[in-house]
Design an enzyme around this catalytic site. Structure first.
Site, PDB file in Angstrom:
ATOM      1  N   ASN A 215       0.856  -1.181   0.000  1.00 26.88           N
ATOM      2  CA  ASN A 215       0.000   0.000   0.000  1.00 26.88           C
ATOM      3  C   ASN A 215       0.890   1.228   0.000  1.00 26.88           C
ATOM      4  O   ASN A 215       2.000   1.182   0.530  1.00 26.88           O
ATOM      5  CB  ASN A 215      -0.854   0.035   1.265  1.00 26.88           C
ATOM      6  N   LYS A 294      12.580 -16.224  -8.255  1.00 22.71           N
ATOM      7  CA  LYS A 294      12.070 -15.100  -9.043  1.00 22.71           C
ATOM      8  C   LYS A 294      11.269 -15.609 -10.241  1.00 22.71           C
ATOM      9  O   LYS A 294      11.756 -16.482 -10.986  1.00 22.71           O
ATOM     10  CB  LYS A 294      13.260 -14.259  -9.503  1.00 22.71           C
ATOM     11  N   ASP A 312      -7.331  -8.994  10.406  1.00 23.98           N
ATOM     12  CA  ASP A 312      -7.528  -7.573  10.736  1.00 23.98           C
ATOM     13  C   ASP A 312      -6.917  -7.343  12.126  1.00 23.98           C
ATOM     14  O   ASP A 312      -7.475  -7.763  13.147  1.00 23.98           O
ATOM     15  CB  ASP A 312      -9.025  -7.229  10.716  1.00 23.98           C
ATOM     16  N   LYS A 347     -15.336  -2.770  13.671  1.00 20.00           N
ATOM     17  CA  LYS A 347     -14.145  -3.197  14.418  1.00 20.00           C
ATOM     18  C   LYS A 347     -14.367  -3.054  15.926  1.00 20.00           C
ATOM     19  O   LYS A 347     -13.481  -3.413  16.713  1.00 20.00           O
ATOM     20  CB  LYS A 347     -12.925  -2.368  13.972  1.00 20.00           C
TER      21      LYS A 347
HETATM   22  O1  C5P Z   1     -10.523  -2.133   7.237  1.00 15.94           O
HETATM   23  P1  C5P Z   1      -9.643  -0.996   6.873  1.00 15.94           P
HETATM   24  O2  C5P Z   1      -8.333  -1.423   6.315  1.00 15.94           O
HETATM   25  O3  C5P Z   1     -10.245   0.031   6.033  1.00 15.94           O
HETATM   26  O4  C5P Z   1      -9.393  -0.273   8.292  1.00 15.94           O
HETATM   27  C1  C5P Z   1      -8.366   0.630   8.532  1.00 15.94           C
HETATM   28  C2  C5P Z   1      -7.931   0.536   9.967  1.00 15.94           C
HETATM   29  O5  C5P Z   1      -7.794  -0.808  10.374  1.00 15.94           O
HETATM   30  C3  C5P Z   1      -6.587   1.149  10.182  1.00 15.94           C
HETATM   31  O6  C5P Z   1      -6.549   1.615  11.510  1.00 15.94           O
HETATM   32  C4  C5P Z   1      -5.644  -0.014   9.976  1.00 15.94           C
HETATM   33  O7  C5P Z   1      -4.409   0.177  10.622  1.00 15.94           O
HETATM   34  C5  C5P Z   1      -6.427  -1.161  10.579  1.00 15.94           C
HETATM   35  N1  C5P Z   1      -6.216  -2.457   9.915  1.00 15.94           N
HETATM   36  C6  C5P Z   1      -5.552  -3.476  10.578  1.00 15.94           C
HETATM   37  N2  C5P Z   1      -5.386  -4.688   9.978  1.00 15.94           N
HETATM   38  C7  C5P Z   1      -5.859  -4.919   8.734  1.00 15.94           C
HETATM   39  C8  C5P Z   1      -6.515  -3.891   8.059  1.00 15.94           C
HETATM   40  C9  C5P Z   1      -6.665  -2.671   8.659  1.00 15.94           C
HETATM   41  O8  C5P Z   1      -5.111  -3.265  11.705  1.00 15.94           O
HETATM   42  N3  C5P Z   1      -5.671  -6.095   8.179  1.00 15.94           N
END
Ligand code: C5P
Length: 434
Positions: A215, A294, A312, A347
């Site tokens: 990202n 590779k 998550d 969340k």
């Molecule tokens: O679900 P989403 O990615 O949009 O949510 C963003 C928030 O969730 C941010 O605080 C990010 O650091 C956290 N996040 C996380 N683990 C993931 C995806 C997002 O801690 N796999």
């Protein structure tokens, strides 16, 4: 127009003492940084310091006359300069030579800087710089110990290669680190002793040994929050994906690469944390069929990459038995409030920080909105450093409310609880009680 950012130093009056050592050249860069955050700086140089850098350099950078002489007839009176220390919020001596430390420890007042220091009514901080043998000498050790007993914080020194060609402890801290220490000194300790765990930066999900999915995330917002929280007295552990930023001072820094590594590093420490902030831009998916070697272009057609969801991290921390106070981030292209609030509820966290991707992504400044169960609380557009301070102050306020049980609301616009003292206020009280 020069944009001055709010800092714990904004509007403060600092006397910057410069003593005779090669690190005096770094004091010019330090001065620029202190002036850059909106402090008024009066520079006082010892005679030896003027051999290394001219007063004109410091005069130009501070915009104020530089003081070098206790017996300067132009000042009207031999005591006139003492007024400088009376008006100051702090005296910072950087670099502080071995000789200067000895003179201050011994209560000498035989030049302007030492006289100012002895006559002061404000805190004194020193950033030593000297040859490693001078630093290790028992006499210097005694002097530093005496200064510590007198309540004088010693910033550094760092270890490494020295100007004299030797290597060891005695290098002056870098200007950025000294500025951070000075800001920390003046920052109210709203998170004193709180254990804060956080993530920042992107994650990188390997496709093969040299390619991957990631990202866009500079890590700047997360690193600024880590620094602001540490300055507010928190014990900060920062689990960071790959970024091009140095680890913030006074922070436990845990570098990771993938979302799985980040998840493991966080879950190992979540039970001990009182606050968790998920700033990282975690990749939603990882590659199930990562290639050991590779991938070659001359394969039969493009590679088939199978993606599987990553855990998550934030939701998992929030689902712990006694979860820390959890704060999330939501970067959106549109419908900020609706999407951010949906994420917050899904969340199961009390607070989420929303921002529109087109406003401040990757840059120094940002515009953010805090969302909680009371609604939306927009913060003014500002630098990430300043926003980080505002967010830390808000989190501290939320925690204090939870602790006192006086109010369940997370409304950041309500009246602040009395703030814990800064180091500077502590010091002044200490001085007053003597
Ligand atoms: O679900 P989403 O990615 O949009 O949510 C963003 C928030 O969730 C941010 O605080 C990010 O650091 C956290 N996040 C996380 N683990 C993931 C995806 C997002 O801690 N796999």
């Amino acid at each position: 127009m020069v944009l001055v950012e709010a800092s714990a130093l904004t509007g403060k009056r600092i006397v910057l003492g410069v003593t005779g050592g090669i690190a005096a050249y770094k004091a010019a860069a330090l001065l620029r940084r202190i002036v850059g955050v909106g402090a008024h700086v009066d520079v006082v140089m010892t005679a030896a310091a003027t051999r290394f850098v001219t007063p004109l350099t410091f005069q130009t950078l501070s915009g104020n006359a530089v003081h070098t002489d206790l017996w300067d007839p132009a000042s009207g009176s031999a005591l006139a300069h003492i007024g400088l220390s009376r008006a100051a919020d702090a005296i910072l001596v950087a670099p502080a030579s071995a000789d200067f430390l000895a003179r201050v420890a011994g209560g000498r007042a035989d030049d302007l800087l030492s006289a100012l220091v002895l006559a002061r009514e404000c805190p004194l901080l020193v950033a030593p710089a000297m040859n490693r043998r001078m630093w290790e000498h028992p006499a210097t050790r005694r002097n530093v110990e005496t200064l510590a007993q007198d309540g004088v914080p010693c910033l550094g020194p760092a270890a490494g290669e020295q100007a004299c060609g030797e290597s060891g402890a005695g290098r002056m801290l870098e200007p950025e680190a000294i500025l951070a220490c000075l800001e920390a000194f003046f920052t109210p300790k709203t998170l004193a002793g709180r254990r804060l765990l956080m993530t920042a930066g992107p994650t990188f999900e390997a496709i093969d040994p040299v390619r991957g999915i990631t990202n866009l995330s500079s890590g700047r917002m997360g690193y600024a929050i880590a620094q602001a929280a540490a300055q507010a007295g928190a014990e900060v552990t920062l689990v960071s994906g790959p970024v091009a930023l140095p680890a913030p001072p006074e922070v436990t820094w845990i570098p990771v690469v993938s979302a799985l590594e980040m998840h493991a590093a966080v879950m190992e420490r979540a039970a001990a944390a009182e606050i968790f902030i998920g700033v990282a831009a975690v990749a939603d998916y990882r590659v199930e069929n990562m290639a050991e070697k590779k991938l070659k272009k001359d394969m039969d057609g493009p590679p088939r990459i199978r993606l599987i969801p990553n855990p998550d991290i934030l939701a998992d921390v929030a689902a712990c038995k006694n979860p820390p106070f959890c704060v999330g981030f939501a970067a959106e292209c549109e419908n900020l409030e609706a999407y951010a609030q949906k994420k917050r509820r899904k969340k199961n966290i009390p607070l989420i920080v929303g921002n529109l991707i087109q406003e401040g992504f990757g840059g120094e400044r940002n515009r953010i909105v805090l969302f909680d169960d009371q609604g939306a609380h927009p913060l003014p557009e500002a630098s990430k450093t300043h926003l980080a301070r505002m967010l830390v102050a808000h989190i501290a306020q939320c925690l204090n409310k939870t602790r006192t049980g006086s109010e369940q609301s997370l409304n950041h616009t309500s009246t602040h609880n009395p703030e814990p003292p800064t180091h500077a206020e502590d010091h002044n009280r200490h001085q007053d009680s003597r």
